[in-house]
Design a protein around this motif. Sequence first.
Motif, PDB file in Angstrom:
ATOM      1  N   PRO A  36       0.830  -1.212   0.000  1.00  0.00           N
ATOM      2  CA  PRO A  36       0.000   0.000   0.000  1.00  0.00           C
ATOM      3  C   PRO A  36       0.859   1.255   0.000  1.00  0.00           C
ATOM      4  CG  PRO A  36      -0.755  -1.551   1.664  1.00  0.00           C
ATOM      5  CD  PRO A  36       0.536  -2.078   1.151  1.00  0.00           C
ATOM      6  N   PRO A  37       0.390   2.333  -0.639  1.00  0.00           N
ATOM      7  CA  PRO A  37       1.155   3.583  -0.630  1.00  0.00           C
ATOM      8  C   PRO A  37       1.144   4.198   0.766  1.00  0.00           C
ATOM      9  CG  PRO A  37      -1.018   3.938  -1.565  1.00  0.00           C
ATOM     10  CD  PRO A  37      -0.889   2.462  -1.338  1.00  0.00           C
ATOM     11  N   GLY A  38       2.145   5.024   1.041  1.00  0.00           N
ATOM     12  CA  GLY A  38       2.199   5.665   2.351  1.00  0.00           C
ATOM     13  C   GLY A  38       3.599   6.129   2.663  1.00  0.00           C
ATOM     14  N   SER A  39       3.862   6.377   3.916  1.00  0.00           N
ATOM     15  CA  SER A  39       5.160   6.886   4.353  1.00  0.00           C
ATOM     16  C   SER A  39       5.674   6.083   5.537  1.00  0.00           C
ATOM     17  CB  SER A  39       5.033   8.364   4.759  1.00  0.00           C
ATOM     18  OG  SER A  39       6.219   8.813   5.384  1.00  0.00           O
ATOM     19  N   LYS A  40       7.006   5.881   5.557  1.00  0.00           N
ATOM     20  CA  LYS A  40       7.635   5.218   6.702  1.00  0.00           C
ATOM     21  C   LYS A  40       7.915   6.206   7.836  1.00  0.00           C
ATOM     22  CE  LYS A  40      10.040   1.906   3.714  1.00  0.00           C
ATOM     23  NZ  LYS A  40      11.378   1.418   3.268  1.00  0.00           N
ATOM     24  N   GLY A  41       7.843   7.518   7.508  1.00  0.00           N
ATOM     25  CA  GLY A  41       8.131   8.514   8.528  1.00  0.00           C
ATOM     26  C   GLY A  41       9.616   8.595   8.837  1.00  0.00           C
ATOM     27  N   TYR A  67      -2.952   9.219  -0.169  1.00  0.00           N
ATOM     28  CA  TYR A  67      -2.463   7.927  -0.641  1.00  0.00           C
ATOM     29  C   TYR A  67      -3.561   7.025  -1.213  1.00  0.00           C
ATOM     30  CZ  TYR A  67       1.718   9.284   1.964  1.00  0.00           C
ATOM     31  OH  TYR A  67       2.820   9.958   2.433  1.00  0.00           O
ATOM     32  N   SER A  68      -4.546   6.697  -0.386  1.00  0.00           N
ATOM     33  CA  SER A  68      -5.613   5.786  -0.833  1.00  0.00           C
ATOM     34  C   SER A  68      -6.767   5.841   0.159  1.00  0.00           C
ATOM     35  CB  SER A  68      -5.094   4.346  -0.922  1.00  0.00           C
ATOM     36  OG  SER A  68      -6.168   3.435  -1.024  1.00  0.00           O
ATOM     37  N   PRO A  69      -8.013   5.897  -0.315  1.00  0.00           N
ATOM     38  CA  PRO A  69      -9.160   5.905   0.599  1.00  0.00           C
ATOM     39  C   PRO A  69      -9.495   4.509   1.136  1.00  0.00           C
ATOM     40  CG  PRO A  69      -9.925   6.006  -1.654  1.00  0.00           C
ATOM     41  CD  PRO A  69      -8.422   6.042  -1.721  1.00  0.00           C
ATOM     42  N   GLU A  70      -8.756   3.491   0.677  1.00  0.00           N
ATOM     43  CA  GLU A  70      -9.052   2.114   1.082  1.00  0.00           C
ATOM     44  C   GLU A  70      -8.057   1.566   2.097  1.00  0.00           C
ATOM     45  OE1 GLU A  70      -8.962   0.963  -3.037  1.00  0.00           O
ATOM     46  OE2 GLU A  70     -11.063   0.365  -2.946  1.00  0.00           O
ATOM     47  N   VAL A  71      -6.770   1.728   1.823  1.00  0.00           N
ATOM     48  CA  VAL A  71      -5.731   1.250   2.739  1.00  0.00           C
ATOM     49  C   VAL A  71      -4.433   2.008   2.444  1.00  0.00           C
ATOM     50  CG1 VAL A  71      -5.085  -0.656   1.179  1.00  0.00           C
ATOM     51  CG2 VAL A  71      -4.530  -0.795   3.617  1.00  0.00           C
ATOM     52  N   PHE A  72      -3.719   2.380   3.473  1.00  0.00           N
ATOM     53  CA  PHE A  72      -2.412   3.014   3.296  1.00  0.00           C
ATOM     54  C   PHE A  72      -1.449   2.461   4.333  1.00  0.00           C
ATOM     55  CE2 PHE A  72      -4.701   5.852   6.200  1.00  0.00           C
ATOM     56  CZ  PHE A  72      -3.765   6.090   7.202  1.00  0.00           C
ATOM     57  N   PHE A 371      -3.559  -4.298  -3.296  1.00  0.00           N
ATOM     58  CA  PHE A 371      -2.268  -4.146  -2.624  1.00  0.00           C
ATOM     59  C   PHE A 371      -1.938  -5.403  -1.822  1.00  0.00           C
ATOM     60  CE2 PHE A 371      -4.048   0.222  -2.803  1.00  0.00           C
ATOM     61  CZ  PHE A 371      -3.106   0.790  -3.651  1.00  0.00           C
ATOM     62  N   THR A 372      -0.650  -5.689  -1.733  1.00  0.00           N
ATOM     63  CA  THR A 372      -0.174  -6.853  -0.983  1.00  0.00           C
ATOM     64  C   THR A 372       0.168  -6.452   0.445  1.00  0.00           C
ATOM     65  OG1 THR A 372       0.726  -7.873  -2.966  1.00  0.00           O
ATOM     66  CG2 THR A 372       1.585  -8.653  -0.857  1.00  0.00           C
ATOM     67  N   ILE A 373      -0.394  -7.162   1.397  1.00  0.00           N
ATOM     68  CA  ILE A 373      -0.085  -6.949   2.814  1.00  0.00           C
ATOM     69  C   ILE A 373       0.757  -8.139   3.275  1.00  0.00           C
ATOM     70  CG2 ILE A 373      -1.014  -6.407   5.095  1.00  0.00           C
ATOM     71  CD1 ILE A 373      -1.998  -4.492   2.903  1.00  0.00           C
ATOM     72  N   PRO A 374       2.042  -7.936   3.576  1.00  0.00           N
ATOM     73  CA  PRO A 374       2.915  -9.070   3.922  1.00  0.00           C
ATOM     74  C   PRO A 374       2.578  -9.681   5.281  1.00  0.00           C
ATOM     75  CG  PRO A 374       4.184  -7.141   3.230  1.00  0.00           C
ATOM     76  CD  PRO A 374       2.784  -6.675   3.472  1.00  0.00           C
ATOM     77  N   LYS A 375       2.976 -10.923   5.434  1.00  0.00           N
ATOM     78  CA  LYS A 375       2.868 -11.602   6.727  1.00  0.00           C
ATOM     79  C   LYS A 375       3.724 -10.871   7.753  1.00  0.00           C
ATOM     80  CE  LYS A 375       3.866 -16.006   9.025  1.00  0.00           C
ATOM     81  NZ  LYS A 375       4.366 -17.395   8.877  1.00  0.00           N
ATOM     82  N   GLY A 376       3.168 -10.720   8.959  1.00  0.00           N
ATOM     83  CA  GLY A 376       3.908 -10.066  10.040  1.00  0.00           C
ATOM     84  C   GLY A 376       3.649  -8.578  10.162  1.00  0.00           C
ATOM     85  N   TRP A 377       3.047  -7.961   9.116  1.00  0.00           N
ATOM     86  CA  TRP A 377       2.678  -6.550   9.246  1.00  0.00           C
ATOM     87  C   TRP A 377       1.554  -6.427  10.275  1.00  0.00           C
ATOM     88  CZ3 TRP A 377       2.366  -2.592   4.757  1.00  0.00           C
ATOM     89  CH2 TRP A 377       3.627  -2.456   4.147  1.00  0.00           C
ATOM     90  N   LYS A 378       1.482  -5.264  10.886  1.00  0.00           N
ATOM     91  CA  LYS A 378       0.375  -4.965  11.783  1.00  0.00           C
ATOM     92  C   LYS A 378      -0.690  -4.208  10.986  1.00  0.00           C
ATOM     93  CE  LYS A 378       2.976  -6.757  14.904  1.00  0.00           C
ATOM     94  NZ  LYS A 378       4.099  -7.145  14.062  1.00  0.00           N
ATOM     95  N   THR A 379      -1.940  -4.374  11.386  1.00  0.00           N
ATOM     96  CA  THR A 379      -3.034  -3.640  10.743  1.00  0.00           C
ATOM     97  C   THR A 379      -3.812  -2.860  11.805  1.00  0.00           C
ATOM     98  OG1 THR A 379      -4.712  -5.374  10.988  1.00  0.00           O
ATOM     99  CG2 THR A 379      -3.273  -5.501   9.053  1.00  0.00           C
ATOM    100  N   PHE A 380      -4.555  -1.890  11.330  1.00  0.00           N
ATOM    101  CA  PHE A 380      -5.371  -1.082  12.236  1.00  0.00           C
ATOM    102  C   PHE A 380      -6.634  -0.691  11.498  1.00  0.00           C
ATOM    103  CE2 PHE A 380      -6.510   2.932  14.446  1.00  0.00           C
ATOM    104  CZ  PHE A 380      -6.462   2.501  15.763  1.00  0.00           C
TER     105      PHE A 380
END
Length: 477
Positions: A36-41, A67-72, A371-380
């Motif tokens: 997903p698009p976004g920023s690492k900060g 970035y995206s209205p669905e997931v970032f 978009f691909t969400i990898p294993k081990g990522w956190k979601t909110f």
Amino acid sequence: MEAFLPYVLPLVLLPISLYLISFLRKNGSNNMKNHPPGSKGWPLLGENLEFALLGPQKFVKDRMEKYSPEVFRTSLLGEKMAIFCGAQGNKFLFTNENKLLTSWWPQSMKKALLFPEFVESNLKEVSALKRSFHHDILKPEALKQYIPVMDALAREHMDHDWTPNSVVKVFPLSKKYTFELACRLFLSVTDPEHIKKLADPFSLVTNGMFSVPIDLPGTAYNRAIKGGKMVREELMNIIKRRRKELIENKETEGRDLLSKMLLVTDEDGQFLSEMEISNNIIGLLVASFETTSSAVTSVMNYLASLPHIYDEVLKEQMEIAKSKGPDELLTWEDIEKMKYSWNVARESLRLTPPAQGAFRETTTEFTYAGFTIPKGWKTFWTVHSSHKNPKYFPEPEKFDPSRFEGSGPAPYTFVPFGGGPRMCPGKEYARLEVLVFMHNVVTRFKLEKAIPNEKIVFYASPTPVYGLPVRLESHDE
């Protein structure tokens, strides 16, 4: 020197070249994955600072637009994180619980709340109780017996902390009420000094459990860890005393939540340890204290700000009060009559939800919205991306309880208690507590905000900067 350059230069360039090839391959792989698009900060800090300064609502809204209205993607609490937005995002996370995702707490929260032995454990190991147990003790049939206790304590609270004053601060008083009630119902602890011994360090925990995890003297995180240690020590004392009493008296039925936990066994027929019971009680205290007191405060804020809403609530609550004797406590049947009042509370929960969402951890790689969400990522998942969305709630900033009449909002749009298998089991408990408190306040007082434009800041939950001071006018005057 120049004669050596042809020999030295390859030795210097080779590792650099290998690093660049590796970096480009890795980045190419990442791009192919289409995260997903976004920023690492910022390095180490991620976007924690922006989240704190903007607040969760603006932080999410700005990034949805950018970035995206669905997931970032973002980086919060030291973790790579995908923020899911809107009703579709809520639905996806709720319905894929235990399939693609599992529960997850930030390390700062686990270190503040749990015994060190459990910090590295997954949440299923921490909570030795089956989730069905929580639902059994918090379902409507079990909660009916709580209503008179809630009402009696609310009356004491009004007599002691509200009636003698012309101005009160709602937020600290609602926290006092909700914590006293939890201690009484869950632990049968009623002594004010004993409650204070738990409440003071518990406030340190809730104020710092979502802070940046820097364990240095004076930081909120440091205070949260110290407060958690004090809470656990006091709970262990209570649990050990109660276990001894149960054995000596040969009790087989629990008189409160603690006794029920001491008598329940796991799948192997073993009783829970004191530490496991403490973990579960702390989790219930967090849910019943921080979020419910925030919900009560939010409702009082709108009742004090909107006279036409207050008048309708007063009309409904006075009809209930007039149908009862002066010393007759509220019942389940009375609560069921509070339909408009509950719509007001739900609209308050839509506009100022106590919890901003919840975390999960991905257990397998999956694709969402392309978009691909990898294993081990956190979601909110985030409440505001649906609660304040004009697609689901026309004129989203307008306070309108009629939104909840009839069939109410569309599925997955109104989510103050989450949804799916992990919907908050304390939803009904919170409903009763809010309505009982509303009844006791409006049947005694008319409210007026002392600071009309008081700012709301975000800690663990929305918090009025000055504690929401309101002027009280008794109906008897």
